[in-house]
Scaffold this motif. Structure first.
Motif, PDB file in Angstrom:
ATOM      1  N   ALA A   1      -2.797  -0.730  15.612  1.00 48.76           N
ATOM      2  CA  ALA A   1      -2.573  -0.631  14.172  1.00 48.76           C
ATOM      3  C   ALA A   1      -1.487  -1.604  13.734  1.00 48.76           C
ATOM      4  O   ALA A   1      -0.540  -1.855  14.454  1.00 48.76           O
ATOM      5  CB  ALA A   1      -2.162   0.781  13.806  1.00 48.76           C
ATOM      6  N   LYS A   2      -1.666  -2.151  12.572  1.00 46.85           N
ATOM      7  CA  LYS A   2      -0.614  -2.940  11.951  1.00 46.85           C
ATOM      8  C   LYS A   2       0.400  -1.955  11.394  1.00 46.85           C
ATOM      9  O   LYS A   2       0.105  -0.798  11.166  1.00 46.85           O
ATOM     10  CB  LYS A   2      -1.193  -3.801  10.823  1.00 46.85           C
ATOM     11  CG  LYS A   2      -2.310  -4.720  11.279  1.00 46.85           C
ATOM     12  CD  LYS A   2      -1.786  -5.811  12.157  1.00 46.85           C
ATOM     13  CE  LYS A   2      -2.898  -6.773  12.499  1.00 46.85           C
ATOM     14  NZ  LYS A   2      -3.009  -7.081  13.874  1.00 46.85           N
ATOM     15  N   LYS A   3       1.598  -2.422  11.149  1.00 51.36           N
ATOM     16  CA  LYS A   3       2.625  -1.537  10.620  1.00 51.36           C
ATOM     17  C   LYS A   3       2.340  -1.253   9.144  1.00 51.36           C
ATOM     18  O   LYS A   3       2.593  -2.094   8.294  1.00 51.36           O
ATOM     19  CB  LYS A   3       4.008  -2.159  10.752  1.00 51.36           C
ATOM     20  CG  LYS A   3       4.544  -2.207  12.143  1.00 51.36           C
ATOM     21  CD  LYS A   3       5.960  -2.743  12.129  1.00 51.36           C
ATOM     22  CE  LYS A   3       6.522  -2.793  13.522  1.00 51.36           C
ATOM     23  NZ  LYS A   3       7.874  -3.312  13.552  1.00 51.36           N
ATOM     24  N   PRO A   4       1.815  -0.084   8.841  1.00 54.84           N
ATOM     25  CA  PRO A   4       1.598   0.218   7.426  1.00 54.84           C
ATOM     26  C   PRO A   4       2.938   0.448   6.723  1.00 54.84           C
ATOM     27  O   PRO A   4       3.845   1.053   7.283  1.00 54.84           O
ATOM     28  CB  PRO A   4       0.762   1.486   7.429  1.00 54.84           C
ATOM     29  CG  PRO A   4       0.674   1.949   8.828  1.00 54.84           C
ATOM     30  CD  PRO A   4       1.312   0.942   9.712  1.00 54.84           C
ATOM     31  N   LYS A   5       3.032  -0.048   5.510  1.00 56.00           N
ATOM     32  CA  LYS A   5       4.287   0.068   4.770  1.00 56.00           C
ATOM     33  C   LYS A   5       4.619   1.517   4.441  1.00 56.00           C
ATOM     34  O   LYS A   5       5.777   1.910   4.463  1.00 56.00           O
ATOM     35  CB  LYS A   5       4.211  -0.766   3.496  1.00 56.00           C
ATOM     36  CG  LYS A   5       4.167  -2.245   3.783  1.00 56.00           C
ATOM     37  CD  LYS A   5       4.052  -3.055   2.521  1.00 56.00           C
ATOM     38  CE  LYS A   5       3.947  -4.524   2.891  1.00 56.00           C
ATOM     39  NZ  LYS A   5       3.715  -5.367   1.741  1.00 56.00           N
ATOM     40  N   ILE A   6       3.598   2.316   4.158  1.00 50.07           N
ATOM     41  CA  ILE A   6       3.842   3.723   3.822  1.00 50.07           C
ATOM     42  C   ILE A   6       4.393   4.464   5.027  1.00 50.07           C
ATOM     43  O   ILE A   6       5.354   5.234   4.913  1.00 50.07           O
ATOM     44  CB  ILE A   6       2.549   4.391   3.298  1.00 50.07           C
ATOM     45  CG1 ILE A   6       2.111   3.733   1.994  1.00 50.07           C
ATOM     46  CG2 ILE A   6       2.750   5.877   3.109  1.00 50.07           C
ATOM     47  CD1 ILE A   6       0.760   4.188   1.504  1.00 50.07           C
ATOM     48  N   ALA A   7       3.802   4.229   6.190  1.00 48.89           N
ATOM     49  CA  ALA A   7       4.273   4.898   7.407  1.00 48.89           C
ATOM     50  C   ALA A   7       5.705   4.479   7.728  1.00 48.89           C
ATOM     51  O   ALA A   7       6.523   5.314   8.127  1.00 48.89           O
ATOM     52  CB  ALA A   7       3.350   4.569   8.572  1.00 48.89           C
TER      53      ALA A   7
END
Length: 181
Positions: free
Chosen positions: A90-96
């Motif tokens: 997974a890419k680093k989601p901004k929300i997470a």
């Protein structure tokens, strides 16, 4: 795949249970903390007996730290520790990431409040006190405030882990679907 889901649910249940135990310990500590009436004065010296809030504060701290460590272990194992060859990384989601930062900020604040409140709940002897040879009593709402910070911290940690799991599972589903077509 299903064993992984059951293991994940078990870990989430454990983290939520520890978070709730920490919150409940904070609420009980608030009701058991020492009051000004408990303080005994001898000229300029003061004495404050140990309150039950001390043990509940320690329990809240231990549960919070263990929940935060386990919750972040789940995040790391599902998010950052995947093999480089794995195309489902997974890419680093901004929300997470925002939830993770919120979790650590609330965790830090809760630990500071709980540590200070718990430390003040220890026995304060004549001439020793808590700080500068003076006795201090925990203000109203310190333990309750730290309890709400505990809840926010655990909720943000769980939100981060759910975002990373759903992102990884979504990529896996897309990859499996692409192979079938």
């Amino acid at each position: 795949m299903e064993k992984h889901q059951y293991g994940f649910l078990l870990i989430i249940f454990f983290v939520v249970s520890l978070g709730l135990m920490s919150f409940i310990s904070c609420i009980i500590a608030e009701s058991q903390k020492a009051k000004e009436e408990d303080m005994k004065l001898d000229n300029k010296l003061c004495y404050l007996p140990e309150s039950k809030a001390f043990s509940f504060g320690i329990a809240a701290l231990i549960c919070l730290v263990i929940a935060q460590i386990i919750g972040n272990f789940v995040i790391c194992s599902n998010f950052w520790l995947r093999k480089d060859e794995d195309s489902s990384k997974a890419k680093k989601p901004k929300i997470a990431t925002a939830f993770l930062v919120l979790s650590w900020i609330c965790f830090g604040l809760a630990v500071i409040l709980l540590s200070a409140g718990t430390s003040m709940s220890r026995k304060q002897l004549y001439g020793k006190g808590w700080l500068d040879q003076k006795c201090y009593v925990v203000k109203d709402g310190v333990f309750i405030g730290s309890g709400f910070l505990v809840l926010i911290s655990i909720a943000a940690t769980l939100a981060t882990s759910l975002f990373t799991i759903s992102k990884v599972q979504g990529e896996l589903t897309a990859r499996i679907h692409a192979q079938l077509v």
